[in-house]
Structure formats: structure tokens, C-alpha cells
Scaffold this motif. Sequence first.
Motif, PDB file in Angstrom:
ATOM      1  N   TRP A  96      46.506  -9.966  13.214  1.00  0.00           N
ATOM      2  CA  TRP A  96      46.805  -9.994  12.335  1.00  0.00           C
ATOM      3  C   TRP A  96      48.312  -9.108  12.157  1.00  0.00           C
ATOM      4  CZ3 TRP A  96      47.089  -6.887   8.380  1.00  0.00           C
ATOM      5  CH2 TRP A  96      46.604  -5.687   8.257  1.00  0.00           C
ATOM      6  N   SER A  97      48.262  -8.555  12.039  1.00  0.00           N
ATOM      7  CA  SER A  97      49.515  -7.839  11.328  1.00  0.00           C
ATOM      8  C   SER A  97      50.947  -8.495  11.958  1.00  0.00           C
ATOM      9  CB  SER A  97      49.586  -6.447  11.857  1.00  0.00           C
ATOM     10  OG  SER A  97      49.578  -6.474  13.463  1.00  0.00           O
ATOM     11  N   TYR A  98      51.180  -9.617  12.733  1.00  0.00           N
ATOM     12  CA  TYR A  98      51.933  -9.906  13.775  1.00  0.00           C
ATOM     13  C   TYR A  98      51.663 -11.144  12.838  1.00  0.00           C
ATOM     14  CZ  TYR A  98      53.033  -7.144  17.869  1.00  0.00           C
ATOM     15  OH  TYR A  98      53.041  -6.205  18.532  1.00  0.00           O
ATOM     16  N   VAL A  99      50.809 -11.576  12.673  1.00  0.00           N
ATOM     17  CA  VAL A  99      50.669 -13.342  11.606  1.00  0.00           C
ATOM     18  C   VAL A  99      51.561 -13.266   9.829  1.00  0.00           C
ATOM     19  CG1 VAL A  99      49.239 -14.633  10.138  1.00  0.00           C
ATOM     20  CG2 VAL A  99      49.281 -13.980  13.361  1.00  0.00           C
ATOM     21  N   VAL A 100      51.918 -11.829   9.743  1.00  0.00           N
ATOM     22  CA  VAL A 100      52.098 -11.276   8.503  1.00  0.00           C
ATOM     23  C   VAL A 100      53.452 -11.081   8.449  1.00  0.00           C
ATOM     24  CG1 VAL A 100      51.477  -9.721   6.038  1.00  0.00           C
ATOM     25  CG2 VAL A 100      49.351 -10.975   7.124  1.00  0.00           C
ATOM     26  N   ILE A 101      53.994 -10.725   8.903  1.00  0.00           N
ATOM     27  CA  ILE A 101      55.288 -10.192   9.067  1.00  0.00           C
ATOM     28  C   ILE A 101      55.976 -11.250   9.705  1.00  0.00           C
ATOM     29  CG2 ILE A 101      56.641  -9.202  10.228  1.00  0.00           C
ATOM     30  CD1 ILE A 101      54.663  -6.628  11.209  1.00  0.00           C
ATOM     31  N   GLY A 102      55.281 -12.433  10.128  1.00  0.00           N
ATOM     32  CA  GLY A 102      56.530 -13.519  10.730  1.00  0.00           C
ATOM     33  C   GLY A 102      56.205 -14.349   9.372  1.00  0.00           C
ATOM     34  N   ALA A 103      55.107 -14.761   8.925  1.00  0.00           N
ATOM     35  CA  ALA A 103      55.155 -15.230   7.646  1.00  0.00           C
ATOM     36  C   ALA A 103      56.259 -14.632   6.593  1.00  0.00           C
ATOM     37  CB  ALA A 103      53.457 -15.079   7.138  1.00  0.00           C
ATOM     38  N   LEU A 104      56.655 -13.620   6.546  1.00  0.00           N
ATOM     39  CA  LEU A 104      57.495 -13.116   5.060  1.00  0.00           C
ATOM     40  C   LEU A 104      58.529 -13.340   5.730  1.00  0.00           C
ATOM     41  CD1 LEU A 104      55.736  -9.149   4.829  1.00  0.00           C
ATOM     42  CD2 LEU A 104      56.033 -11.498   3.103  1.00  0.00           C
ATOM     43  N   VAL A 105      58.646 -13.440   7.272  1.00  0.00           N
ATOM     44  CA  VAL A 105      59.559 -13.966   7.664  1.00  0.00           C
ATOM     45  C   VAL A 105      60.275 -14.991   7.455  1.00  0.00           C
ATOM     46  CG1 VAL A 105      61.412 -13.625   9.515  1.00  0.00           C
ATOM     47  CG2 VAL A 105      59.698 -11.677   9.499  1.00  0.00           C
ATOM     48  N   LEU A 106      59.268 -16.105   7.653  1.00  0.00           N
ATOM     49  CA  LEU A 106      60.129 -17.367   7.287  1.00  0.00           C
ATOM     50  C   LEU A 106      59.862 -17.300   5.986  1.00  0.00           C
ATOM     51  CD1 LEU A 106      60.004 -20.232   8.442  1.00  0.00           C
ATOM     52  CD2 LEU A 106      57.166 -20.033   8.382  1.00  0.00           C
TER      53      LEU A 106
END
Length: 206
Positions: free
Chosen positions: A164-174
Motif C-alpha cells: 500500500w505504501s507503493y500505491v500511495v507514493i505512485g498516486a502522489l507522483v502521478l
Amino acid sequence: MDNLQRPVLIVQEGPNAGEIYVLEELLNTIGRTQDNQVVVDSTRISRRHVQIKVLSSGTIIEDMGSTNGTWINGQRLTDARRLNTDDIIQLADYISFRYVMPDRYQTARFPLDEAEVVTHTLEDYTDPPQSEPAQPATYTPAPESSASIITLEEESLPAERSTWSYVVIGALVLGILICIAIAIYLWFAPVEFWYWLFELLGVQYP
């Protein structure tokens, strides 16, 4: 030891000169405390100063590690020795006895058998040595299996990030990329876009 004459000690010098002590036991002790057969009340006399054993083979005297010493006929007593009639026994510099086995003293049966005589030493009357303090027990851990051993390199690695931490980081970058794209588009947008936007928002174009 039937019908043996009882030896005696006659005070030669010191308190109660002339007093007679009959050695009625097979093992007789002379000392300062009341549990001796012959009590000499003086601090110059040790608690158990000397012991005298009356045996069928003769009378034996032995110093019991006294502080101020024992002398026989002027010689320091260092080992057990046999007493002879008229020997002078001196305890410290306080009192002296004459040892005699006179015929005029009545004979009597000794109350103990020689086999019952117990030889006492200095250790019997001194405090026992203190025992050494017990050493603390050393803890030895059980050997670990190879599967549970963690190397230094493994301990230095960061903890694995969860999904889930990867998902959050990806969403922020997007989201950041989208904002940058919109900003670039608005910067280079044509005038018609701004007319359309203001009309859509109901705002008068400046």
C-alpha cells in the motif's frame, strides 16, 4: 584402667596457691571458660589453654594453641609430651601447677574407658573459617539453529515496504505530474481557451 591413682595439679604460684585439682577424667582441660575441668579466670589464659590426657601408659599434656603459651619446667611446650611427677606446668605468666601422682591419694576407677577419649585440637575451639562467597552462575545460551541466525548485512537492510505504501507514493507522483501538465498547458493556452473558460465560470473577461 582399673584402680589407677588419680594424678593431681597443685597450684604453685598464682591465685589460690596450694589448691589441689584432682584430674578425675581421662581428658582434662584447663582454661578460662567454665566448661573446663580446671578453670583459671584470667584474660591471660585462653578459653581452652591446655589439655591433659590420663592414660594407662602415662599422662600426656598438650597446648591447645593458647595465646600466651605453656611451659614445662621452664621450656616452651610446642608438642604433646609426657608428664612426670613434680613437673611444673606454667600457663602464660599468670599461674603454675605442680603435677604429682602421690600414693596418699586414694585409688579409684576412672569413669570413662580410654577408647572414649576424644583428642581436641585448636580448631575445635576457634571460629570456623568463613566460606568463600559462591561464584555467580554463568549463563550459557543454547546454540541457535542456522535458520535463525541473522547476519550483519541482513540487519542493516531497511524494512521491506508494504504494497500500500507503493500505491500511495505512485498516486502522489502521478498527481504531481498531472498538475505540472495542467500548469504547462495553461501557460501556453490560446486566447480562445481563456474566453471559453471565463464564459463557463460566468466571469467577465478582463
